[in-house]
Design a protein around this motif. Structure first.
Motif, PDB file in Angstrom:
ATOM      1  N   GLN A 121     -40.197  32.919   9.600  1.00 15.22           N
ATOM      2  CA  GLN A 121     -41.187  32.084  10.287  1.00 15.22           C
ATOM      3  C   GLN A 121     -40.749  30.636  10.429  1.00 15.22           C
ATOM      4  O   GLN A 121     -41.250  29.903  11.269  1.00 15.22           O
ATOM      5  N   VAL A 122     -39.818  30.220   9.578  1.00 17.11           N
ATOM      6  CA  VAL A 122     -39.268  28.872   9.691  1.00 17.11           C
ATOM      7  C   VAL A 122     -37.744  28.998   9.671  1.00 17.11           C
ATOM      8  O   VAL A 122     -37.188  29.535   8.718  1.00 17.11           O
ATOM      9  N   VAL A 123     -37.074  28.580  10.721  1.00 17.28           N
ATOM     10  CA  VAL A 123     -35.618  28.614  10.736  1.00 17.28           C
ATOM     11  C   VAL A 123     -35.117  27.171  10.827  1.00 17.28           C
ATOM     12  O   VAL A 123     -35.411  26.459  11.779  1.00 17.28           O
ATOM     13  N   GLU A 124     -34.409  26.740   9.772  1.00 11.26           N
ATOM     14  CA  GLU A 124     -34.012  25.338   9.699  1.00 11.26           C
ATOM     15  C   GLU A 124     -32.559  25.158  10.097  1.00 11.26           C
ATOM     16  O   GLU A 124     -31.702  25.931   9.686  1.00 11.26           O
ATOM     17  N   GLY A 125     -32.290  24.156  10.882  1.00  7.13           N
ATOM     18  CA  GLY A 125     -30.915  23.776  11.187  1.00  7.13           C
ATOM     19  C   GLY A 125     -30.398  22.905  10.048  1.00  7.13           C
ATOM     20  O   GLY A 125     -31.038  21.940   9.649  1.00  7.13           O
ATOM     21  N   ILE A 126     -29.241  23.280   9.499  1.00  7.67           N
ATOM     22  CA  ILE A 126     -28.678  22.529   8.369  1.00  7.67           C
ATOM     23  C   ILE A 126     -27.369  21.899   8.835  1.00  7.67           C
ATOM     24  O   ILE A 126     -26.489  22.584   9.347  1.00  7.67           O
ATOM     25  N   LYS A 127     -27.250  20.587   8.630  1.00 12.34           N
ATOM     26  CA  LYS A 127     -26.019  19.899   9.065  1.00 12.34           C
ATOM     27  C   LYS A 127     -24.882  20.208   8.108  1.00 12.34           C
ATOM     28  O   LYS A 127     -25.017  19.954   6.906  1.00 12.34           O
ATOM     29  N   ILE A 128     -23.767  20.738   8.614  1.00  9.58           N
ATOM     30  CA  ILE A 128     -22.644  20.875   7.684  1.00  9.58           C
ATOM     31  C   ILE A 128     -21.791  19.615   7.676  1.00  9.58           C
ATOM     32  O   ILE A 128     -21.042  19.371   6.765  1.00  9.58           O
ATOM     33  N   SER A 129     -21.912  18.817   8.736  1.00 11.06           N
ATOM     34  CA  SER A 129     -21.298  17.496   8.674  1.00 11.06           C
ATOM     35  C   SER A 129     -22.259  16.555   9.372  1.00 11.06           C
ATOM     36  O   SER A 129     -23.089  16.986  10.154  1.00 11.06           O
ATOM     37  N   ARG A 130     -22.192  15.267   9.034  1.00 11.98           N
ATOM     38  CA  ARG A 130     -23.136  14.316   9.618  1.00 11.98           C
ATOM     39  C   ARG A 130     -22.610  13.691  10.894  1.00 11.98           C
ATOM     40  O   ARG A 130     -23.187  12.758  11.415  1.00 11.98           O
ATOM     41  N   GLY A 131     -21.470  14.172  11.388  1.00 12.89           N
ATOM     42  CA  GLY A 131     -20.892  13.561  12.584  1.00 12.89           C
ATOM     43  C   GLY A 131     -20.326  12.204  12.242  1.00 12.89           C
ATOM     44  O   GLY A 131     -20.170  11.856  11.071  1.00 12.89           O
ATOM     45  N   LYS A 132     -20.028  11.402  13.262  1.00 10.14           N
ATOM     46  CA  LYS A 132     -19.444  10.075  12.996  1.00 10.14           C
ATOM     47  C   LYS A 132     -20.541   9.053  12.757  1.00 10.14           C
ATOM     48  O   LYS A 132     -21.464   8.936  13.539  1.00 10.14           O
ATOM     49  N   GLU A 133     -20.431   8.319  11.660  1.00 11.63           N
ATOM     50  CA  GLU A 133     -21.442   7.324  11.304  1.00 11.63           C
ATOM     51  C   GLU A 133     -20.769   6.243  10.500  1.00 11.63           C
ATOM     52  O   GLU A 133     -19.738   6.504   9.889  1.00 11.63           O
ATOM     53  N   ASN A 134     -21.382   5.056  10.458  1.00  8.91           N
ATOM     54  CA  ASN A 134     -20.735   4.073   9.591  1.00  8.91           C
ATOM     55  C   ASN A 134     -21.130   4.307   8.139  1.00  8.91           C
ATOM     56  O   ASN A 134     -22.174   4.881   7.844  1.00  8.91           O
ATOM     57  N   PRO A 135     -20.248   3.913   7.177  1.00 11.62           N
ATOM     58  CA  PRO A 135     -20.451   4.247   5.761  1.00 11.62           C
ATOM     59  C   PRO A 135     -21.772   3.718   5.203  1.00 11.62           C
ATOM     60  O   PRO A 135     -22.395   4.375   4.363  1.00 11.62           O
ATOM     61  N   LEU A 136     -22.211   2.549   5.695  1.00 13.43           N
ATOM     62  CA  LEU A 136     -23.463   1.961   5.206  1.00 13.43           C
ATOM     63  C   LEU A 136     -24.637   2.882   5.548  1.00 13.43           C
ATOM     64  O   LEU A 136     -25.529   3.135   4.740  1.00 13.43           O
ATOM     65  N   HIS A 137     -24.586   3.412   6.770  1.00 18.11           N
ATOM     66  CA  HIS A 137     -25.620   4.331   7.236  1.00 18.11           C
ATOM     67  C   HIS A 137     -25.631   5.584   6.349  1.00 18.11           C
ATOM     68  O   HIS A 137     -26.689   6.036   5.900  1.00 18.11           O
ATOM     69  N   THR A 138     -24.429   6.107   6.075  1.00 17.00           N
ATOM     70  CA  THR A 138     -24.327   7.303   5.234  1.00 17.00           C
ATOM     71  C   THR A 138     -24.920   7.040   3.864  1.00 17.00           C
ATOM     72  O   THR A 138     -25.661   7.861   3.319  1.00 17.00           O
ATOM     73  N   PHE A 139     -24.625   5.849   3.306  1.00 14.57           N
ATOM     74  CA  PHE A 139     -25.122   5.491   1.976  1.00 14.57           C
ATOM     75  C   PHE A 139     -26.651   5.400   1.997  1.00 14.57           C
ATOM     76  O   PHE A 139     -27.331   6.000   1.154  1.00 14.57           O
ATOM     77  N   ALA A 140     -27.185   4.668   3.008  1.00 14.80           N
ATOM     78  CA  ALA A 140     -28.640   4.494   3.083  1.00 14.80           C
ATOM     79  C   ALA A 140     -29.316   5.848   3.260  1.00 14.80           C
ATOM     80  O   ALA A 140     -30.332   6.143   2.612  1.00 14.80           O
ATOM     81  N   ALA A 141     -28.740   6.694   4.117  1.00 15.25           N
ATOM     82  CA  ALA A 141     -29.312   8.019   4.353  1.00 15.25           C
ATOM     83  C   ALA A 141     -29.304   8.828   3.053  1.00 15.25           C
ATOM     84  O   ALA A 141     -30.265   9.532   2.735  1.00 15.25           O
ATOM     85  N   GLY A 142     -28.219   8.685   2.267  1.00 14.47           N
ATOM     86  CA  GLY A 142     -28.110   9.391   0.986  1.00 14.47           C
ATOM     87  C   GLY A 142     -29.242   9.018   0.045  1.00 14.47           C
ATOM     88  O   GLY A 142     -29.896   9.883  -0.541  1.00 14.47           O
ATOM     89  N   ARG A 143     -29.499   7.688  -0.100  1.00 17.11           N
ATOM     90  CA  ARG A 143     -30.590   7.213  -0.983  1.00 17.11           C
ATOM     91  C   ARG A 143     -31.927   7.760  -0.488  1.00 17.11           C
ATOM     92  O   ARG A 143     -32.751   8.242  -1.229  1.00 17.11           O
ATOM     93  N   PHE A 144     -32.134   7.631   0.824  1.00 22.18           N
ATOM     94  CA  PHE A 144     -33.388   8.046   1.440  1.00 22.18           C
ATOM     95  C   PHE A 144     -33.658   9.523   1.152  1.00 22.18           C
ATOM     96  O   PHE A 144     -34.741   9.901   0.694  1.00 22.18           O
ATOM     97  N   TYR A 145     -32.662  10.371   1.370  1.00 18.80           N
ATOM     98  CA  TYR A 145     -32.856  11.805   1.172  1.00 18.80           C
ATOM     99  C   TYR A 145     -33.029  12.155  -0.301  1.00 18.80           C
ATOM    100  O   TYR A 145     -33.709  13.124  -0.630  1.00 18.80           O
ATOM    101  N   ALA A 146     -32.423  11.355  -1.187  1.00 16.98           N
ATOM    102  CA  ALA A 146     -32.609  11.598  -2.614  1.00 16.98           C
ATOM    103  C   ALA A 146     -34.097  11.458  -2.961  1.00 16.98           C
ATOM    104  O   ALA A 146     -34.661  12.286  -3.689  1.00 16.98           O
ATOM    105  N   ILE A 147     -34.738  10.405  -2.435  1.00 17.02           N
ATOM    106  CA  ILE A 147     -36.169  10.183  -2.723  1.00 17.02           C
ATOM    107  C   ILE A 147     -37.009  11.308  -2.111  1.00 17.02           C
ATOM    108  O   ILE A 147     -37.878  11.889  -2.761  1.00 17.02           O
ATOM    109  N   ILE A 148     -36.730  11.602  -0.831  1.00 15.32           N
ATOM    110  CA  ILE A 148     -37.513  12.635  -0.138  1.00 15.32           C
ATOM    111  C   ILE A 148     -37.329  13.994  -0.830  1.00 15.32           C
ATOM    112  O   ILE A 148     -38.283  14.749  -0.994  1.00 15.32           O
TER     113      ILE A 148
END
Ligand code: UDP
Ligand code: MG
Length: 322
Positions: A121-148
């Motif tokens: 009933q729920v099919v989730e798309g899971i990223k195996i790579s985050r594509g091209k991003e700057n490292p700061l963005h990756t870091f901020a996204a990491g913290r954000f997802y840790a909280i969530i």
């Protein structure tokens, strides 16, 4: 008990903000893929108050492809609102949400649809790579997802908005009255039989991300406070830490006073005032943020305002309010 679905209608929701270049390509590619797989479908573009000619592109696509529908917001309400508007419009037995910049590979829709047919009933798309991003963005996204992830108890680090939901899940999401929601987490939180499909984040079809750094920060704060009360618990922890320090300092200064070597330490007083003052203000800010959220929810304003809709190649746009 799982039941097999026959070939039900698949609605694809595509939020679009300033995507005049991507809309025609998205309509074409997704239609081709789904037609080749013999999946009945409709495409719903949500123009999230674009400043460019996105709406014109959506109308043109609707003229060209009978399966295309469009909804135009009166202003930019954000991607979350666009997703929920799409869910509300969708008529399908299952609904997929994907970006219209083609970063979510349309071929995966067929795989998701098959899983849905098997009873997921729920099919989730899971990223195996985050594509091209700057490292700061990756870091901020990491913290954000840790909280969530902590708040939901589900690993969200690879989660995306690329999902396919069964009608029951969609109706449940639509029935939730909270205005300040976070689709990515909410669609996992509802549970149900869940399957995952891995995908590589593709390069953007054209242009840059439509999120500015500031809008991402706002989005992150909104999503965290929509889903978690951890910041409020941090306030309590900070309070306890300060209390512990004040007991130690209190005992020490009392001992100094009693042993007759008091005074001096004016700098300490100033530093303490500043420290406690700022901690208090930060805590008030955090609490204030939650109070603001409650205020917003209680006002019960609509999540978005629809200015216009368009449908297939037969009828042209009709005015409609939300
Ligand atoms: N989008 C939207 N409203 C916004 C910002 C973005 O509907 O205020 C849409 C955008 O058009 C795209 C999707 O959300 O289809 C993802 O946005 P984008 O590709 O810019 O973000 P990223 O892929 O960098 O996360
Ligand atoms: Mg993108």
């Amino acid at each position: 008990m799982e039941q097999e679905h026959e070939r039900g209608l698949l609605s694809v929701v595509l939020p679009a903000y300033n995507e005049e270049g991507s809309v025609p390509q998205a309509a074409k590619t997704i239609s081709q893929v789904l037609r080749a797989a013999d999946i009945p479908f409709e495409l719903i573009f949500i123009d999230d108050g674009s400043r460019d000619k996105t709406w014109g592109a959506v109308e043109a696509a609707a003229r060209q492809w009978p399966q295309v529908r469009g909804v135009r917001f009166s202003r930019n309400f954000g991607k979350e609102a666009a997703i929920f508007a799409g869910l509300a419009q969708a008529e399908g037995a299952c609904v997929a949400v994907m970006d219209c910049d083609l970063q979510h590979p349309p071929e995966k829709l067929c795989e998701m649809y098959c899983l849905w047919q098997q009873g997921y009933q729920v099919v989730e798309g899971i990223k195996i790579s985050r594509g091209k991003e700057n490292p700061l963005h990756t870091f901020a996204a990491g913290r954000f997802y840790a909280i969530i992830s902590k708040a939901t108890g589900i690993d969200m680090s690879k989660a995306s908005d690329f999902k396919l939901l069964d009608r029951r899940a969609v109706d449940l999401l639509l029935a939730m009255r909270e205005k300040n929601s976070f689709f990515r987490a909410l669609s996992s939180w509802i549970g149900f039989r869940t399957a995952q499909v891995e995908f590589e984040v593709q390069p953007r079809f054209e242009g840059k991300s439509r999120f500015s750094v500031w809008s991402l920060v706002k989005y992150a704060i909104q999503s965290v406070t929509a889903f978690s009360s951890v910041p409020l618990q941090i306030v309590t922890l900070l309070g306890m830490a300060v209390f512990f320090c004040s007991v130690c300092l209190g005992v020490w200064s009392l001992w100094q006073k009693l042993s007759g070597q008091a005074l001096e330490g004016f700098t300490t007083v100033i530093l303490l005032e500043l420290l406690i003052g700022s901690i208090l203000m930060i805590c008030l800010g955090i609490i204030g943020y939650y109070v603001a959220r409650i205020y917003e929810e209680i006002k019960d304003r609509p999540r978005y305002i629809v200015a216009e809709t368009c449908k297939g190649n037969r009828e042209e746009s009709g005015k409609k309010g939300e």
